[in-house]
Design a protein around this motif. Structure first.
Motif, PDB file in Angstrom:
ATOM      1  N   UNK A   1       0.855  -1.171   0.000  1.00  0.00           N
ATOM      2  CA  UNK A   1       0.000   0.000   0.000  1.00  0.00           C
ATOM      3  C   UNK A   1       0.896   1.227   0.000  1.00  0.00           C
ATOM      4  N   UNK A   2       0.335   2.385  -0.252  1.00  0.00           N
ATOM      5  CA  UNK A   2       1.143   3.576  -0.499  1.00  0.00           C
ATOM      6  C   UNK A   2       2.018   3.915   0.711  1.00  0.00           C
ATOM      7  N   UNK A   3       3.269   4.251   0.438  1.00  0.00           N
ATOM      8  CA  UNK A   3       4.222   4.598   1.480  1.00  0.00           C
ATOM      9  C   UNK A   3       3.915   5.994   2.017  1.00  0.00           C
ATOM     10  N   UNK A   4       3.664   6.101   3.332  1.00  0.00           N
ATOM     11  CA  UNK A   4       3.395   7.390   3.956  1.00  0.00           C
ATOM     12  C   UNK A   4       4.316   7.553   5.162  1.00  0.00           C
ATOM     13  N   UNK A   5       5.089   8.601   5.172  1.00  0.00           N
ATOM     14  CA  UNK A   5       6.031   8.846   6.244  1.00  0.00           C
ATOM     15  C   UNK A   5       5.646  10.148   6.946  1.00  0.00           C
ATOM     16  N   UNK A   6       5.045  10.035   8.130  1.00  0.00           N
ATOM     17  CA  UNK A   6       4.537  11.206   8.817  1.00  0.00           C
ATOM     18  C   UNK A   6       5.580  11.933   9.637  1.00  0.00           C
ATOM     19  N   UNK A   7       6.666  11.244  10.023  1.00  0.00           N
ATOM     20  CA  UNK A   7       7.669  11.866  10.869  1.00  0.00           C
ATOM     21  C   UNK A   7       8.984  11.107  10.737  1.00  0.00           C
ATOM     22  N   UNK A   8      10.029  11.691  11.291  1.00  0.00           N
ATOM     23  CA  UNK A   8      11.351  11.063  11.262  1.00  0.00           C
ATOM     24  C   UNK A   8      11.555  10.256  12.540  1.00  0.00           C
ATOM     25  N   UNK A   9      11.965   9.030  12.380  1.00  0.00           N
ATOM     26  CA  UNK A   9      12.242   8.168  13.530  1.00  0.00           C
ATOM     27  C   UNK A   9      13.608   8.506  14.104  1.00  0.00           C
ATOM     28  N   UNK A  10      13.677   8.685  15.433  1.00  0.00           N
ATOM     29  CA  UNK A  10      14.939   8.948  16.123  1.00  0.00           C
ATOM     30  C   UNK A  10      15.473   7.642  16.704  1.00  0.00           C
ATOM     31  N   UNK A  11      16.675   7.255  16.294  1.00  0.00           N
ATOM     32  CA  UNK A  11      17.292   6.023  16.758  1.00  0.00           C
ATOM     33  C   UNK A  11      18.553   6.361  17.548  1.00  0.00           C
ATOM     34  N   UNK A  12      18.617   5.945  18.816  1.00  0.00           N
ATOM     35  CA  UNK A  12      19.772   6.174  19.680  1.00  0.00           C
ATOM     36  C   UNK A  12      20.478   4.845  19.912  1.00  0.00           C
ATOM     37  N   UNK A  13      21.752   4.766  19.532  1.00  0.00           N
ATOM     38  CA  UNK A  13      22.469   3.491  19.631  1.00  0.00           C
ATOM     39  C   UNK A  13      23.904   3.705  20.074  1.00  0.00           C
ATOM     40  N   UNK A  14      24.509   2.597  20.545  1.00  0.00           N
ATOM     41  CA  UNK A  14      25.944   2.519  20.790  1.00  0.00           C
ATOM     42  C   UNK A  14      26.595   1.842  19.593  1.00  0.00           C
ATOM     43  N   UNK A  15      27.685   2.399  19.100  1.00  0.00           N
ATOM     44  CA  UNK A  15      28.322   1.858  17.896  1.00  0.00           C
ATOM     45  C   UNK A  15      29.757   1.418  18.176  1.00  0.00           C
ATOM     46  N   UNK A  16      30.144   0.347  17.510  1.00  0.00           N
ATOM     47  CA  UNK A  16      31.514  -0.160  17.553  1.00  0.00           C
ATOM     48  C   UNK A  16      32.022  -0.161  16.112  1.00  0.00           C
ATOM     49  N   UNK A  17      32.969   0.706  15.811  1.00  0.00           N
ATOM     50  CA  UNK A  17      33.393   0.924  14.430  1.00  0.00           C
ATOM     51  C   UNK A  17      34.821   0.439  14.240  1.00  0.00           C
TER      52      UNK A  17
ATOM     53  N   UNK B   1      15.268   7.670   8.964  1.00  0.00           N
ATOM     54  CA  UNK B   1      15.706   7.281  10.306  1.00  0.00           C
ATOM     55  C   UNK B   1      16.906   8.148  10.668  1.00  0.00           C
ATOM     56  N   UNK B   2      16.766   8.955  11.702  1.00  0.00           N
ATOM     57  CA  UNK B   2      17.847   9.822  12.149  1.00  0.00           C
ATOM     58  C   UNK B   2      18.666   9.084  13.210  1.00  0.00           C
ATOM     59  N   UNK B   3      19.925   8.778  12.903  1.00  0.00           N
ATOM     60  CA  UNK B   3      20.775   7.996  13.790  1.00  0.00           C
ATOM     61  C   UNK B   3      21.537   8.919  14.737  1.00  0.00           C
ATOM     62  N   UNK B   4      21.388   8.652  16.039  1.00  0.00           N
ATOM     63  CA  UNK B   4      22.086   9.416  17.058  1.00  0.00           C
ATOM     64  C   UNK B   4      23.040   8.479  17.792  1.00  0.00           C
ATOM     65  N   UNK B   5      24.338   8.619  17.537  1.00  0.00           N
ATOM     66  CA  UNK B   5      25.337   7.774  18.192  1.00  0.00           C
ATOM     67  C   UNK B   5      25.721   8.434  19.514  1.00  0.00           C
ATOM     68  N   UNK B   6      25.359   7.791  20.612  1.00  0.00           N
ATOM     69  CA  UNK B   6      25.613   8.359  21.934  1.00  0.00           C
ATOM     70  C   UNK B   6      26.819   7.718  22.607  1.00  0.00           C
ATOM     71  N   UNK B   7      27.215   6.550  22.139  1.00  0.00           N
ATOM     72  CA  UNK B   7      28.381   5.857  22.675  1.00  0.00           C
ATOM     73  C   UNK B   7      29.147   5.256  21.508  1.00  0.00           C
TER      74      UNK B   7
END
Length: 387
Positions: free
Chosen positions: A145-161, A180-186
């Motif tokens: 069905x039709x793609x509808x994006x009402x808002x931006x998802x905030x994702x908070x994660x710890x990353x190992x690079x 999806x807005x990625x917020x790297x906090x650790x």
């Protein structure tokens, strides 16, 4: 409920409860950062499989017309390099969805070295003549069905690079107007070198970073001054690990100036760097909010111990790690240091050649000490906790 369901998923070796939670309930926030019981190390491959499934299940919920999910906060879950790579690739694919394209996103659960891997395929289509949109499937066909994006998802994660996921993570952080807005906090960077660490930090949101682990990255050299300039902007750091980077005296001086800007720092690890006769530069600029200080393998001298004893910081520390500094030759200075502490509850003195008798005398000098962790002598390979 999320921690309980994640634990159940670990025990049952499946991700169904977590998927049902996100897909069926109209959640607005999914938060894990207040849950402090981490999975055992042998479960890590399963954990990042579950986290990948969190993204997949959320995509299905998120693109629904009535989706309410706005925040996924996974700050309580450490993610290894492979899990970080899975996240990056998934979100990069999600951001490619648009009104005229058809995309497939395949998330795999399991280690690359495992023979059997489970896959979830997500397909999106759009059609100007009808309301086509999205479907979840295990084959190539899709109901949509039709793609509808009402808002931006905030994702908070710890990353190992590391070297294997560095390019994808950088590409992810460069995205603008992502679904999806990625917020790297650790963040932990593993054996990347100063230039790559510097490039990565420039893409991060400094006001969200609380934990930064840059141990074993050989940070010294011509890029180090630029790196310290970037670190000065991470004013919300509570944990900083700069162990085993072989800093020289000039780099210690630059680092000292950076510490002036880290007003809420609570844990610092400077182990494996030669701090003999330069420790006083760091002590002068460290915040009094510091509670844990690690100075293992730092070639500390009598003068360094006396500098620490005379600093205001000495009276604020809860834990002090001084392993492998040949302190058996500096017992008078160490005793003076411990007598100056008011809040110190744990001191670690392994591999210093300190015998049991000397350890007891040190304990008497610091009434606040609850545990001394030491190796009695070179022949005794057991570690003892002394109440």
């Amino acid at each position: 409920l999320f921690p309980a369901l994640l634990d159940a998923s670990l025990r049952e070796l499946r991700v169904l409860p977590l998927s049902m939670l996100i897909s069926k309930w109209p959640l607005t926030q999914l938060i894990y950062n207040r849950y402090n019981i981490y999975p055992k190390i042998q479960h890590l491959p399963l954990v990042y499989g579950i986290l990948s499934h969190v993204i997949a299940a959320n995509i299905e919920n998120y693109i629904r017309e009535n989706s309410k999910l706005k925040i996924i906060d996974l700050r309580g879950i450490p993610i290894d390099p492979y899990g970080t790579l899975t996240f990056a690739r998934a979100i990069l694919d999600i951001n490619q969805y648009n009104d005229s394209s058809y995309r497939h996103l395949t998330l795999s659960f399991g280690s690359p070295c495992q023979g059997k891997r489970r896959q979830l395929s997500i397909a999106t289509t759009t059609d100007n003549n009808n309301n086509n949109g999205v479907g979840m499937q295990s084959s190539s066909s899709s109901s949509s069905k039709r793609l509808k994006l009402g808002h931006q998802l905030q994702l908070y994660i710890q990353c190992h690079i590391d070297q294997h996921n560095y390019n994808e993570v950088c590409e992810l952080l460069k995205l603008e107007n992502s679904y999806v807005n990625v917020n790297i906090v650790s963040l932990r960077c593993q054996e990347m070198g100063c230039k790559k660490v510097l490039s990565l930090l420039r893409f991060l949101k400094y006001h969200q970073m609380t934990d930064l682990n840059l141990d074993f990255n050989d940070l010294g050299g011509k890029y180090f001054q630029s790196l310290t300039d970037q670190l000065q902007q991470c004013t919300r750091l509570t944990t900083l690990n700069l162990a085993y980077n072989n800093f020289n005296r000039m780099e210690i001086a630059l680092l000292s100036k950076t510490l002036l800007h880290l007003k809420v720092l609570k844990h610092i690890d400077l182990s494996g760097n030669r701090l003999n006769s330069v420790l006083h530069q760091l002590l002068a600029n460290l915040t009094l909010s510091l509670k844990v200080m690690k100075l293992n393998y730092c070639c500390l001298t009598n003068g360094d111990l006396l500098d620490l004893a005379q600093s205001q910081l000495c009276q604020q520390l809860n834990q002090l790690h001084l392993e492998s500094n040949n302190l058996s030759q500096k017992l008078d200075s160490l005793k003076h240091l411990m007598s100056r502490t008011n809040n110190l509850t744990v001191i670690k003195l392994r591999d210093n050649g300190i015998d049991a008798g000397a350890c007891q005398l040190l304990c008497q000098a610091a009434p606040s000490i609850q545990h001394v962790i030491a190796k009695w002598n070179e022949e005794d390979m057991h570690h003892h906790d002394i109440p």
